[in-house]
Design a protein around this motif. Structure first.
Motif, PDB file in Angstrom:
ATOM      1  N   LEU A  14      -7.848  -0.463   8.621  1.00  0.00           N
ATOM      2  CA  LEU A  14      -7.689   0.158   7.307  1.00  0.00           C
ATOM      3  C   LEU A  14      -8.969   0.878   6.878  1.00  0.00           C
ATOM      4  CD1 LEU A  14      -5.809  -2.761   5.493  1.00  0.00           C
ATOM      5  CD2 LEU A  14      -4.834  -0.569   6.207  1.00  0.00           C
TER       6      LEU A  14
ATOM      7  N   ASN B  43      -1.744   3.341  -2.003  1.00  0.00           N
ATOM      8  CA  ASN B  43      -3.068   2.739  -1.752  1.00  0.00           C
ATOM      9  C   ASN B  43      -3.860   2.430  -3.024  1.00  0.00           C
ATOM     10  OD1 ASN B  43      -2.442   2.979   0.915  1.00  0.00           O
ATOM     11  ND2 ASN B  43      -3.975   4.536   1.398  1.00  0.00           N
TER      12      ASN B  43
ATOM     13  N   LEU C 117       0.832  -1.212   0.000  1.00  0.00           N
ATOM     14  CA  LEU C 117       0.000   0.000   0.000  1.00  0.00           C
ATOM     15  C   LEU C 117       0.863   1.257   0.000  1.00  0.00           C
ATOM     16  CD1 LEU C 117      -2.794  -0.953   2.576  1.00  0.00           C
ATOM     17  CD2 LEU C 117      -3.026  -0.784   0.086  1.00  0.00           C
TER      18      LEU C 117
ATOM     19  N   ILE D 166     -10.425   0.385   1.239  1.00  0.00           N
ATOM     20  CA  ILE D 166      -9.380  -0.627   1.053  1.00  0.00           C
ATOM     21  C   ILE D 166      -9.905  -1.992   1.475  1.00  0.00           C
ATOM     22  CG2 ILE D 166      -7.129  -1.425   1.917  1.00  0.00           C
ATOM     23  CD1 ILE D 166      -6.188   1.441   1.920  1.00  0.00           C
TER      24      ILE D 166
ATOM     25  N   LYS E 289     -11.775  -4.190  -0.965  1.00  0.00           N
ATOM     26  CA  LYS E 289     -11.027  -4.832  -2.060  1.00  0.00           C
ATOM     27  C   LYS E 289     -10.111  -5.954  -1.555  1.00  0.00           C
ATOM     28  CE  LYS E 289      -9.412  -0.808  -3.611  1.00  0.00           C
ATOM     29  NZ  LYS E 289      -8.691   0.160  -4.491  1.00  0.00           N
TER      30      LYS E 289
END
Length: 397
Positions: free
Chosen positions: A269, A244, A239, A273, A276
Motif C-alpha cells: 500500500l 482511500n 479503501l 495509507i 494510518k
C-alpha cells in the motif's frame, strides 16, 4: 401474537413430523461403524467430529483435498486424500461432507439424502474416486438432540432447543429490526432453522458485505476497527468504497499465516495509507488475558479449548484507551459476543457503526442485536444475508 410467535407455534404443532430421534440417527449411520469418514478437516468438520464423539461414534478418517494435510492428524483422526478412500476404506464407506453450505438439504429419509447429493464439485470428486455413499452433514440437523449444547462452530446446524428457550428474545429482536428487508431475512432464517430448509433467504452480493452504505453516509474521518482482518480483504474493500479517505485503521488478526498475508498486503500500500494503519497480532476479546486458539491458517480459525496454541487478546476498549472509533466490523468465528463485550465503553460513548456476523453460534442470531440495543438503545438494527442462511451480518447504526 407476532409472526415469530406464530412460527414457534407452528413448529410445536409439526415437531413430530419434522424431527428424528437421536436413536434413529444413530441407527442410520451405525451400520457404517468402521467405515465412517468425514470430508473437510476444517471448523465444520471439527465441530461435527465432537458431536459424533459425544454419542459414542468415531470416524475412521478425515478426507481433505488439500494434499499438504495428507498423513497428518486432525483431533486424533488421520487425514487422507479423497483418491485413497476406496483403497483404504472400501467403496461402501460412508462419507459425510462437512463443509458449510447454502445448498438445500431437506430430505425426509437417509436413503433420499444419499440419492440426491449435495456439493457438486466435492461429490463429483468423491464419486470419481469410487465412493458410493456420500451425504451432507446438514442432513442430520433434523436430529435436534444431536446438535444440542454446541461447543464449536457448526453454523449450518442450529441448537433448536436453545432457540425455543429464547423464543421471547427472538420475538423482541424481530420487532426492533428497522426495515422490511431485515424482518423478511430474519423471519426466513427462523423458518429455515425450524420448519423448512428449502427456503431461499434474500441474499445480497458479497461485495457489499460489512459496507452497506445505504444505511449511513460515507465519511472521510472514519476510524475503522477491523476484527478478523484476515489477509486485508475487508480493508481493501473499505479503501475502495471510500476512495482511500480515512483517519485511522486498526486491524486485528491472531492467525500467524493470515497475519503474514496481511503484512504482505500492507507493504504494497502507499506509504500515506500505511502510516494510518495500526496492525495488531491479537484476537479481539472481552479482556487482555489471552485465549486458546485453533489456527486453521486460512478462513475459520477460532477460539476453543481444543486450540493448539495460546494467542494474545485485547479488548477494543483497552486498545483505543478512550479514543474514538466510528466503524467496527467483526467476523471472528464465534467470538463476536466476547469482542462486543470488550467494546462496550467505546460503543456507549461514541456509538460507532457496527457490522457484526450473527451466524457462527446459534445464540448469535438474537444475542448480537440484543447486545447492540443494550449498549445503545438508539441504534437502528439492520440484517442482511450474504450466503443464504449461513452468512449474515447485523448492522447497528
Amino acid at each position: 401474537m407476532n409472526i415469530i410467535q406464530d412460527i414457534f407455534k407452528e413448529f410445536d404443532n409439526r415437531r413430530e413430523e419434522l424431527e428424528i430421534s437421536l436413536e434413529e440417527m444413530r441407527q442410520e449411520i451405525a451400520v457404517y461403524k468402521d467405515k465412517l469418514l468425514l470430508y473437510g478437516a476444517g471448523s465444520a468438520g471439527i465441530a461435527f467430529l465432537y458431536f459424533l464423539r459425544r454419542i459414542g461414534l468415531e470416524p475412521r478418517f478425515f478426507l481433505d483435498a488439500d494434499r499438504s494435510k495428507e498423513g497428518k492428524e486432525c483431533e486424533g483422526v488421520k487425514i487422507i486424500t479423497p483418491d485413497r478412500v476406496v483403497e483404504i476404506a472400501g467403496e461402501d464407506a460412508l462419507v459425510i461432507v462437512c463443509i458449510n453450505t447454502d445448498g438445500k438439504r431437506y430430505c425426509k429419509s437417509f436413503d433420499e439424502a444419499l440419492r440426491i447429493g449435495g456439493h457438486h464439485a466435492v461429490y463429483d470428486k468423491l464419486r470419481e474416486a469410487g465412493c458410493k455413499n456420500i451425504i451432507d452433514y446438514t442432513f442430520f440437523r433434523r436430529c435436534h438432540e444431536f446438535f444440542q449444547k454446541e461447543k464449536y462452530n457448526a453454523p449450518s446446524c442450529s441448537d433448536v432447543g436453545l432457540m425455543i428457550k429464547h423464543k421471547n428474545e427472538i420475538a423482541d429482536v424481530y420487532e426492533w429490526l428497522s426495515d422490511e428487508q431485515s424482518k423478511d431475512v430474519f423471519e426466513k432464517i427462523l423458518r429455515f432453522r425450524l420448519l423448512d430448509d428449502t427456503l431461499e433467504i434474500p441474499t445480497m452480493t458479497q461485495e457489499q458485505q460489512y459496507f452497506e452504505y445505504g444505511f449511513y453516509e460515507r465519511r472521510t474521518d472514519d476510524i475503522f476497527v477491523d476484527c478478523g482482518a484476515f489477509n486485508g480483504i475487508s480493508f481493501k474493500t473499505f479503501l475502495s468504497e471510500n476512495n482511500n479517505q480515512f483517519e485511522k485503521y486498526y486491524g486485528l488478526e491472531p492467525d500467524c499465516v493470515n497475519w503474514n498475508k496481511f503484512m504482505k498486503y500492507k507493504e504494497q500500500l502507499p506509504e500515506e495509507i500505511q502510516k494510518k494503519m495500526y496492525c495488531i497480532r491479537k484476537a479481539a476479546w472481552e479482556n487482555n488475558e489471552g485465549i486458546r486458539f485453533y489456527s486453521l491458517h486460512g478462513p475459520g480459525s477460532f477460539a476453543a479449548d481444543i486450540g493448539k496454541e495460546n494467542v494474545e487478546t485485547i479488548s477494543i476498549d483497552a486498545m483505543l484507551n478512550g479514543q474514538r472509533a466510528s466503524y467496527i466490523k467483526m467476523n471472528i468465528e464465534g467470538s463476536e459476543k466476547q469482542a462486543l463485550k470488550g467494546a462496550e465503553e467505546t460503543v456507549r460513548k461514541y456509538k460507532p457503526r457496527l457490522a457484526v456476523a450473527g451466524y457462527h453460534r446459534t445464540e448469535d442470531f438474537w444475542k448480537i442485536p440484543l447486545m447492540m440495543k443494550t449498549y445503545r438503545e438508539d441504534y437502528k438494527i439492520y440484517l442482511r444475508s450474504y450466503m443464504n442462511h449461513i452468512s449474515f451480518v447485523y448492522y447497528g447504526v
